[in-house]
Design an enzyme around this catalytic site. Structure first.
Site, PDB file in Angstrom:
ATOM      1  N   LYS A 256       0.883  -1.151   0.205  1.00 32.93           N
ATOM      2  CA  LYS A 256      -0.056  -0.112   0.014  1.00 32.93           C
ATOM      3  C   LYS A 256       0.890   1.733  -0.088  1.00 32.93           C
ATOM      4  O   LYS A 256       0.655   1.968  -0.491  1.00 32.93           O
ATOM      5  CB  LYS A 256      -0.900  -0.221   1.490  1.00 32.93           C
ATOM      6  CG  LYS A 256      -1.879   1.399   1.467  1.00 32.93           C
ATOM      7  CD  LYS A 256      -2.464   1.234   2.627  1.00 32.93           C
ATOM      8  CE  LYS A 256      -1.826   1.065   3.854  1.00 32.93           C
ATOM      9  NZ  LYS A 256      -1.547   2.770   4.187  1.00 32.93           N
ATOM     10  N   ASN A 257       1.521   1.165   1.452  1.00 38.53           N
ATOM     11  CA  ASN A 257       2.420   2.068   1.049  1.00 38.53           C
ATOM     12  C   ASN A 257       3.436   3.064  -0.455  1.00 38.53           C
ATOM     13  O   ASN A 257       4.244   3.827  -0.231  1.00 38.53           O
ATOM     14  CB  ASN A 257       3.199   3.005   2.549  1.00 38.53           C
ATOM     15  CG  ASN A 257       2.450   3.243   3.309  1.00 38.53           C
ATOM     16  OD1 ASN A 257       1.051   3.246   2.980  1.00 38.53           O
ATOM     17  ND2 ASN A 257       2.806   2.663   4.894  1.00 38.53           N
TER      18      ASN A 257
ATOM     19  N   ARG B  44      -4.728  10.025   4.635  1.00 38.34           N
ATOM     20  CA  ARG B  44      -4.473  11.659   4.983  1.00 38.34           C
ATOM     21  C   ARG B  44      -3.001  11.519   3.671  1.00 38.34           C
ATOM     22  O   ARG B  44      -1.971  12.919   3.481  1.00 38.34           O
ATOM     23  CB  ARG B  44      -3.089  11.675   6.127  1.00 38.34           C
ATOM     24  CG  ARG B  44      -3.561  11.143   7.275  1.00 38.34           C
ATOM     25  CD  ARG B  44      -2.828  11.497   8.356  1.00 38.34           C
ATOM     26  NE  ARG B  44      -1.776  11.964   8.275  1.00 38.34           N
ATOM     27  CZ  ARG B  44      -1.039  13.194   8.941  1.00 38.34           C
ATOM     28  NH1 ARG B  44      -2.593  13.663   9.210  1.00 38.34           N
ATOM     29  NH2 ARG B  44      -0.437  13.846   8.200  1.00 38.34           N
TER      30      ARG B  44
ATOM     31  N   CYS C  38      -4.482  12.475  13.224  1.00 34.77           N
ATOM     32  CA  CYS C  38      -5.882  11.239  12.996  1.00 34.77           C
ATOM     33  C   CYS C  38      -5.446   9.822  14.373  1.00 34.77           C
ATOM     34  O   CYS C  38      -5.039  10.887  15.568  1.00 34.77           O
ATOM     35  CB  CYS C  38      -5.044  10.473  12.095  1.00 34.77           C
ATOM     36  SG  CYS C  38      -3.469   9.960  12.238  1.00 34.77           S
TER      37      CYS C  38
ATOM     38  N   ARG D  69       0.378  13.920  13.326  1.00 33.38           N
ATOM     39  CA  ARG D  69       1.276  14.299  11.845  1.00 33.38           C
ATOM     40  C   ARG D  69       0.831  15.327  11.106  1.00 33.38           C
ATOM     41  O   ARG D  69       0.161  15.520   9.798  1.00 33.38           O
ATOM     42  CB  ARG D  69       0.209  12.733  11.484  1.00 33.38           C
ATOM     43  CG  ARG D  69       0.106  11.574  11.846  1.00 33.38           C
ATOM     44  CD  ARG D  69      -0.621  10.395  11.370  1.00 33.38           C
ATOM     45  NE  ARG D  69      -0.040  10.140   9.732  1.00 33.38           N
ATOM     46  CZ  ARG D  69      -0.093   8.779   9.645  1.00 33.38           C
ATOM     47  NH1 ARG D  69      -1.557   8.638   9.621  1.00 33.38           N
ATOM     48  NH2 ARG D  69       0.447   8.638   8.749  1.00 33.38           N
TER      49      ARG D  69
ATOM     50  N   ASP E 234       4.531   0.896  11.998  1.00 34.53           N
ATOM     51  CA  ASP E 234       3.087  -0.329  11.602  1.00 34.53           C
ATOM     52  C   ASP E 234       3.651  -1.788  11.894  1.00 34.53           C
ATOM     53  O   ASP E 234       1.968  -2.478  11.663  1.00 34.53           O
ATOM     54  CB  ASP E 234       3.230  -0.254  10.074  1.00 34.53           C
ATOM     55  CG  ASP E 234       2.830   1.425   9.712  1.00 34.53           C
ATOM     56  OD1 ASP E 234       2.328   2.136  10.204  1.00 34.53           O
ATOM     57  OD2 ASP E 234       3.672   1.588   8.190  1.00 34.53           O
TER      58      ASP E 234
ATOM     59  N   ARG F  99      -8.687  -0.656   4.271  1.00 39.44           N
ATOM     60  CA  ARG F  99      -7.817   0.630   3.676  1.00 39.44           C
ATOM     61  C   ARG F  99      -6.377  -0.690   3.799  1.00 39.44           C
ATOM     62  O   ARG F  99      -5.664   0.131   3.222  1.00 39.44           O
ATOM     63  CB  ARG F  99      -7.770   1.585   5.168  1.00 39.44           C
ATOM     64  CG  ARG F  99      -9.235   2.463   5.062  1.00 39.44           C
ATOM     65  CD  ARG F  99      -9.027   3.620   6.201  1.00 39.44           C
ATOM     66  NE  ARG F  99      -7.581   3.889   5.391  1.00 39.44           N
ATOM     67  CZ  ARG F  99      -6.750   5.050   5.918  1.00 39.44           C
ATOM     68  NH1 ARG F  99      -7.321   5.470   7.048  1.00 39.44           N
ATOM     69  NH2 ARG F  99      -5.669   5.977   5.777  1.00 39.44           N
TER      70      ARG F  99
HETATM   71  N1  EPU Z   1       6.022  14.748  11.361  1.00 35.00           N
HETATM   72  C1  EPU Z   1       6.829  15.713  11.194  1.00 35.00           C
HETATM   73  N2  EPU Z   1       6.409  16.307  10.114  1.00 35.00           N
HETATM   74  C2  EPU Z   1       6.346  16.163   8.761  1.00 35.00           C
HETATM   75  C3  EPU Z   1       5.920  14.764   8.519  1.00 35.00           C
HETATM   76  C4  EPU Z   1       6.342  13.889   9.206  1.00 35.00           C
HETATM   77  O1  EPU Z   1       6.724  16.109  13.028  1.00 35.00           O
HETATM   78  O2  EPU Z   1       6.297  17.501   8.226  1.00 35.00           O
HETATM   79  C5  EPU Z   1       6.218  13.320  12.019  1.00 35.00           C
HETATM   80  C6  EPU Z   1       5.304  13.177  12.399  1.00 35.00           C
HETATM   81  O3  EPU Z   1       4.313  13.152  13.082  1.00 35.00           O
HETATM   82  C7  EPU Z   1       5.816  11.366  13.181  1.00 35.00           C
HETATM   83  C8  EPU Z   1       7.493  11.276  12.727  1.00 35.00           C
HETATM   84  O4  EPU Z   1       7.633  12.351  12.265  1.00 35.00           O
HETATM   85  O5  EPU Z   1       5.897  11.418  14.160  1.00 35.00           O
HETATM   86  C9  EPU Z   1       7.248  10.036  11.193  1.00 35.00           C
HETATM   87  O6  EPU Z   1       5.859  10.496  10.485  1.00 35.00           O
HETATM   88  P1  EPU Z   1       6.498   9.996   8.745  1.00 35.00           P
HETATM   89  O7  EPU Z   1       6.119  11.208   7.907  1.00 35.00           O
HETATM   90  O8  EPU Z   1       7.633   8.988   8.871  1.00 35.00           O
HETATM   91  O9  EPU Z   1       4.507   9.892   8.629  1.00 35.00           O
HETATM   92  P2  EPU Z   1       4.208   9.471   7.350  1.00 35.00           P
HETATM   93  O10 EPU Z   1       4.196   9.477   5.657  1.00 35.00           O
HETATM   94  O11 EPU Z   1       2.805  10.141   7.293  1.00 35.00           O
HETATM   95  C10 EPU Z   1       4.301   7.073   6.306  1.00 35.00           C
HETATM   96  C11 EPU Z   1       3.277   5.620   6.426  1.00 35.00           C
HETATM   97  C12 EPU Z   1       2.876   4.968   8.132  1.00 35.00           C
HETATM   98  C13 EPU Z   1       3.263   5.378   8.893  1.00 35.00           C
HETATM   99  C14 EPU Z   1       4.604   6.046   9.048  1.00 35.00           C
HETATM  100  C15 EPU Z   1       5.868   5.808   9.318  1.00 35.00           C
HETATM  101  C16 EPU Z   1       2.620   5.989   4.067  1.00 35.00           C
HETATM  102  C17 EPU Z   1       1.179   6.314   3.499  1.00 35.00           C
HETATM  103  N3  EPU Z   1       2.539   6.018   5.147  1.00 35.00           N
HETATM  104  O12 EPU Z   1       3.112   7.691   7.280  1.00 35.00           O
HETATM  105  O13 EPU Z   1       1.958   3.988   7.215  1.00 35.00           O
HETATM  106  O14 EPU Z   1       3.369   4.519   9.806  1.00 35.00           O
HETATM  107  O15 EPU Z   1       5.348   6.129   7.343  1.00 35.00           O
HETATM  108  O16 EPU Z   1       6.474   4.483   9.296  1.00 35.00           O
HETATM  109  O17 EPU Z   1       3.372   5.686   3.812  1.00 35.00           O
HETATM  110  C18 EPU Z   1       0.039   2.763   8.417  1.00 35.00           C
HETATM  111  O18 EPU Z   1       0.157   2.504   6.744  1.00 35.00           O
HETATM  112  O19 EPU Z   1      -0.325   2.962   8.792  1.00 35.00           O
HETATM  113  C19 EPU Z   1       0.390   3.341   7.937  1.00 35.00           C
HETATM  114  C20 EPU Z   1      -0.139   4.779   9.421  1.00 35.00           C
END
Ligand code: EPU
Length: 418
Positions: free
Chosen positions: A22-23, A92, A116, A121, A304, A396
């Site tokens: 998915k990701n 998101r 969320c 996030r 995850d 999802r």
């Molecule tokens: N963060 C910030 N600022 C930003 C971006 C992130 O402070 O601009 C913080 C977040 O709040 C969090 C940390 O950095 O505390 C890591 O977040 P990240 O941005 O890496 O997460 P994401 O990109 O929103 C993706 C996956 C998630 C997975 C995380 C961590 C996708 C679509 N989603 O989320 O997947 O948990 O990386 O590996 O790739 C899931 O599949 O269940 C899922 C939540």
């Protein structure tokens, strides 16, 4: 809304094919905005999130068609730079269209995703990177509005190695004027897979999968046919399901190298995991040993998989300390596991799990995707019947989970909730 009903206690046996990630599929589908023409993305999982991305791309002007795991995206006429609230709030990852839209159209207006179930996030790092590349960023009426005639290459340091932030900025840089260097970039395999797709389109990217990525912007990209990597989190989830039921299953089509941290921890718990041609074999044990877990960015233990491992630790022999370092609120499954008889205390970002010999089935409510997976795993091991409602969360991110589990011998069914 549907319910999943599980009668616990059946040991899983047989083979299961792991679906596309998915990701990885989500950013790759978003990246087709950068390559006008017909793109064909293969090994795409049949998930609600993928459908949502399809709806967003359609809203932006693309033509999207799905045939089994093959998604065709014709991005010849992307003519709308706006991703509206109704679509973004349901997923998101919609924010992944932000940078491709700016790179393609010179502007984008994307509803700002809110917090969320697992944490606040924010997307401040995505926006900081865009500003470094010369974009004008404004937040107005809940939308982020970004303009840039053509983005300029820049040196960008990320305070956190954000996964979708790295992906968004890599897509922005692919068509920028000059060289972009992303430092402290996310190293997750999904980031590398997106880079491979972009390279196939003609992008010039080096270092994806490491913490410094260098992208030399090009003037245009070509449409591609590209096959998405297998889902390491789905694979890890089935691994835990096999382990907790004292089963013997083969995961077909996963990439063992993407699962090193998960395999190491499950093995430490006493479960046998071996590489076989075409996948991994998992042989459970009567009762796993307690192990400590700390979530980290890749190649550390993935957040995850934290909830699923907590289900396993709930019935382990001993005390397990589970520390969540990525998201501030990712223990929503704890209250539900406790209702099944698990003994778990939370102190800040740490859960202390006193393994119990048995847990019992109960009516449960899913709160987010991975919490739902954790509760299904617990239900497989529990005595008696577990009913999980709000299963749209699981749809999802897991393709036909109850069908895959019942083919392995689990007593699991789906019922329409009236
Ligand atoms: N963060 C910030 N600022 C930003 C971006 C992130 O402070 O601009 C913080 C977040 O709040 C969090 C940390 O950095 O505390 C890591 O977040 P990240 O941005 O890496 O997460 P994401 O990109 O929103 C993706 C996956 C998630 C997975 C995380 C961590 C996708 C679509 N989603 O989320 O997947 O948990 O990386 O590996 O790739 C899931 O599949 O269940 C899922 C939540």
């Amino acid at each position: 809304m549907d319910k999943i009903i599980i009668e616990g206690g059946a040991g899983l046996k047989g083979e299961v094919r792991i679906s596309g990630a998915k990701n990885a599929a989500l950013p790759i589908l978003a990246s087709t905005i950068l390559s006008p023409g017909t793109n064909t993305i293969l090994n795409t999982p049949g998930l609600i999130d993928i459908k949502t991305m399809g709806k967003i791309l359609t809203h932006l002007g693309a033509k999207v068609s799905v045939e089994e795991d093959r998604v065709k995206v014709d991005t010849t006429h992307i003519n709308n730079p706006e991703a509206p609230y109704d679509l973004v709030r349901s997923m998101r990852a919609s924010v992944l269209v932000l940078c491709p839209l700016i790179a393609r159209m010179g502007e984008a207006k994307v509803s700002l995703p809110g917090g969320c179930a697992i944490g606040a996030r924010p997307i401040n790092l995505h926006l900081m990177g865009l500003e470094k590349m010369g974009a004008k960023v404004e937040i107005e009426h809940g939308y982020v509005k970004v303009k840039a005639k053509r983005l300029k290459g820049a040196k960008i340091y990320l305070d956190m190695p954000t996964v979708t932030g790295t992906e968004n900025l890599m897509m922005a840089a692919a068509l920028a004027d000059g060289t972009t260097v992303i430092e402290n970039a996310a190293c997750e395999p999904e980031v590398s897979d997106l880079a491979e797709a972009l390279k196939k389109m003609g992008a010039r990217i080096e270092g994806a999968g490491m913490d410094v990525i260098t992208i030399e912007g090009v003037n245009s990209l070509n449409p591609v046919e590209y096959s998405v990597i297998p889902d390491r989190i789905e694979a890890g989830t089935f691994m835990v399901a096999g382990a907790i039921t004292d089963g013997n299953i083969k995961l077909k089509g996963c990439i063992p190298g993407h699962l090193d941290a998960v395999v190491a921890k499950i093995k430490e718990a006493g479960v046998e995991i071996t590489e076989e041609e075409g996948g991994l074999r998992v042989k459970g044990i009567k009762r796993p040993k307690a192990v400590d877990i700390k979530t980290m960015t890749y190649p550390g233990f993935p957040t995850d998989m934290q909830a699923q491992m907590m289900a396993l630790m709930s019935v382990a022999d001993g005390i397990s300390v589970i520390t969540e370092t990525i998201f501030e609120n990712r223990f929503m499954h704890v209250a539900e596991l406790r209702r099944m008889g698990a003994d778990i205390k939370i102190e800040g970002n740490t859960a202390i799990v006193h393994g119990v010999p048995d847990i019992s089935g109960a009516p449960l409510m899913a709160t987010d995707l991975r919490a739902s997976a954790s509760l299904i795993i617990a239900g497989l091991a529990a005595k008696g019947k577990t009913t999980l409602s709000r299963v749209y969360h699981i749809d999802r991110g897991y393709e036909k989970i109850e069908k895959k589990l019942s083919a392995l011998g689990a007593r699991i069914t789906r019922e329409k909730d009236i």
